[in-house]
Write a protein that holds these residues in place. Structure first.
Motif, PDB file in Angstrom:
ATOM      1  N   LEU A 200      -4.178  -9.223  -7.049  1.00  0.00           N
ATOM      2  CA  LEU A 200      -3.557  -8.208  -6.191  1.00  0.00           C
ATOM      3  C   LEU A 200      -3.347  -6.894  -6.942  1.00  0.00           C
ATOM      4  O   LEU A 200      -3.507  -5.807  -6.376  1.00  0.00           O
ATOM      5  N   GLN A 201      -3.015  -6.996  -8.224  1.00  0.00           N
ATOM      6  CA  GLN A 201      -2.825  -5.789  -9.030  1.00  0.00           C
ATOM      7  C   GLN A 201      -4.157  -5.085  -9.268  1.00  0.00           C
ATOM      8  O   GLN A 201      -4.247  -3.855  -9.178  1.00  0.00           O
TER       9      GLN A 201
ATOM     10  N   TYR B 246      -2.942  -3.575  -4.669  1.00  0.00           N
ATOM     11  CA  TYR B 246      -1.927  -3.889  -3.678  1.00  0.00           C
ATOM     12  C   TYR B 246      -0.527  -4.003  -4.284  1.00  0.00           C
ATOM     13  O   TYR B 246       0.465  -3.766  -3.598  1.00  0.00           O
ATOM     14  N   VAL B 247      -0.450  -4.423  -5.538  1.00  0.00           N
ATOM     15  CA  VAL B 247       0.838  -4.488  -6.213  1.00  0.00           C
ATOM     16  C   VAL B 247       0.729  -3.774  -7.552  1.00  0.00           C
ATOM     17  O   VAL B 247      -0.360  -3.595  -8.094  1.00  0.00           O
TER      18      VAL B 247
ATOM     19  N   ARG C 157      -0.861   0.925  -0.937  1.00  0.00           N
ATOM     20  CA  ARG C 157      -2.190   0.538  -0.483  1.00  0.00           C
ATOM     21  C   ARG C 157      -2.171   0.035   0.961  1.00  0.00           C
ATOM     22  O   ARG C 157      -3.043   0.394   1.766  1.00  0.00           O
ATOM     23  N   MET C 158      -1.193  -0.808   1.302  1.00  0.00           N
ATOM     24  CA  MET C 158      -1.107  -1.327   2.663  1.00  0.00           C
ATOM     25  C   MET C 158      -0.859  -0.192   3.656  1.00  0.00           C
ATOM     26  O   MET C 158      -1.420  -0.187   4.750  1.00  0.00           O
TER      27      MET C 158
ATOM     28  N   LEU D 156       2.583 -10.760  -0.715  1.00  0.00           N
ATOM     29  CA  LEU D 156       2.705  -9.432  -0.098  1.00  0.00           C
ATOM     30  C   LEU D 156       3.897  -9.385   0.852  1.00  0.00           C
ATOM     31  O   LEU D 156       4.666  -8.408   0.865  1.00  0.00           O
ATOM     32  N   GLU D 157       4.061 -10.430   1.660  1.00  0.00           N
ATOM     33  CA  GLU D 157       5.162 -10.457   2.616  1.00  0.00           C
ATOM     34  C   GLU D 157       6.507 -10.537   1.903  1.00  0.00           C
ATOM     35  O   GLU D 157       7.489  -9.921   2.338  1.00  0.00           O
TER      36      GLU D 157
ATOM     37  N   GLY E 208      -1.769 -15.246  -1.381  1.00  0.00           N
ATOM     38  CA  GLY E 208      -1.760 -13.795  -1.541  1.00  0.00           C
ATOM     39  C   GLY E 208      -0.918 -13.114  -0.474  1.00  0.00           C
ATOM     40  O   GLY E 208      -0.139 -12.196  -0.769  1.00  0.00           O
ATOM     41  N   LEU E 209      -1.046 -13.578   0.778  1.00  0.00           N
ATOM     42  CA  LEU E 209      -0.258 -12.994   1.862  1.00  0.00           C
ATOM     43  C   LEU E 209       1.232 -13.307   1.699  1.00  0.00           C
ATOM     44  O   LEU E 209       2.084 -12.472   2.003  1.00  0.00           O
TER      45      LEU E 209
ATOM     46  N   ALA F 168       7.301  -7.143   0.319  1.00  0.00           N
ATOM     47  CA  ALA F 168       7.573  -6.126   1.333  1.00  0.00           C
ATOM     48  C   ALA F 168       9.056  -6.050   1.670  1.00  0.00           C
ATOM     49  O   ALA F 168       9.527  -5.039   2.200  1.00  0.00           O
TER      50      ALA F 168
ATOM     51  N   LEU G  91       5.141  -3.590  -4.292  1.00  0.00           N
ATOM     52  CA  LEU G  91       3.988  -3.142  -3.531  1.00  0.00           C
ATOM     53  C   LEU G  91       3.656  -1.686  -3.842  1.00  0.00           C
ATOM     54  O   LEU G  91       4.539  -0.872  -4.068  1.00  0.00           O
TER      55      LEU G  91
END
Length: 269
Positions: A65-66, A70-71, A85-86, A32-33, A28-29, A36, A82
């Protein structure tokens, strides 16, 4: 096409020497990374290729994540990107790269349609901070410098950025400016009421005579104000077919709604 992420162990960890492993969290990270760094988003297959994962693995992670906001998926392009949210989870100076990337094209279209300058601002203490600015192609424009800081009490942007606060909180923030007066606060509060009641506000510029600032809020994932979109509206004396200030408000509302949607407004519901 993004470069493939390398040097991951069999569980997908970037550091193979970690004492503890949480493969699902790592995946998951990783997503996200990766996202980004992509202002235009990526398709599912592109994400899988970049992370050296199967599409089924990535699909499951993207679904979670959706669902957590987050996405978001643009169904037209099939690209994931993204949300804000972050940004909203962090309590630090906001990362503006994603916001300005999303807003840029919409701002350009708005500037051309209205033949007016457009700028995007965020709240920075008791001031607004201009993080993006676009001019129309014509002459005779009034614009605000990119990176400009202006006391919120003197701006319609500040009204849109702070209308969700209490009046007491706004007064406390405005009082930090040495030029603050009760008269200025009363004018500002009228602009705040416009923003709260109609989703758009208009106020005479406190700096340039004849300019009327028109602003709308940009709403993020959880319903909080993330930024403001503003036109320093000028009425040209020469005969032209430029939209009037009422049309400007309508166009700006549509632009603000489009940016809000693209950064995830309403996704929390």
């Amino acid at each position: 096409m993004p470069e493939k992420v390398k040097d991951r162990n069999e569980n997908g960890d970037a550091d193979a020497n970690l004492k503890y492993s949480a493969p699902a969290l790592s995946k998951g990270l990783d997503i996200l990374e990766l996202l980004a760094e992509q202002s235009q988003g990526l398709k599912k297959a592109e994400i899988a290729q970049a992370l050296n994962r199967s599409i089924s693995e990535i699909y499951r992670m993207l679904a979670v994540l959706q669902s957590r906001g987050y996405v978001m998926l643009d169904t037209a392009s099939e690209r994931y990107s993204l949300t804000m949210r972050m940004f909203e989870l962090s309590h630090r100076f906001p990362p503006t790269k994603r916001l300005t990337a999303v807003a840029g094209e919409i701002m350009e279209e708005t500037a051309i349609r209205l033949n007016q300058s457009v700028h995007l601002a965020i709240l920075n203490g008791s001031e607004i901070l201009v993080i993006a600015q676009v001019d129309p192609p014509g002459n005779n424009i009034t614009s605000v410098r990119l990176g400009a800081r202006v006391p919120m009490v003197f701006t319609s942007s500040g009204a849109c950025l702070s209308y969700q606060m209490t009046r007491e909180k706004r007064a406390q923030m405005c009082s930090k400016n040495p030029n603050f007066t009760q008269e200025a606060l009363d004018v500002f509060e009228d602009t705040v009421r416009q923003a709260a009641e109609t989703g758009v506000c208009q106020s005479p510029s406190a700096i340039i005579q004849g300019v009327h600032n028109v602003s709308v809020p940009i709403i993020g994932f959880g319903g909080e104000v993330a930024a403001s979109l503003t036109v320093p509206f000028v009425r040209r004396l020469i005969k032209s077919s430029d939209p009037d200030i009422d049309e400007c408000k309508k166009v700006l509302i549509d632009a603000g709604n489009e940016i809000s949607k693209k950064i995830g407004a309403g996704a929390a519901g």
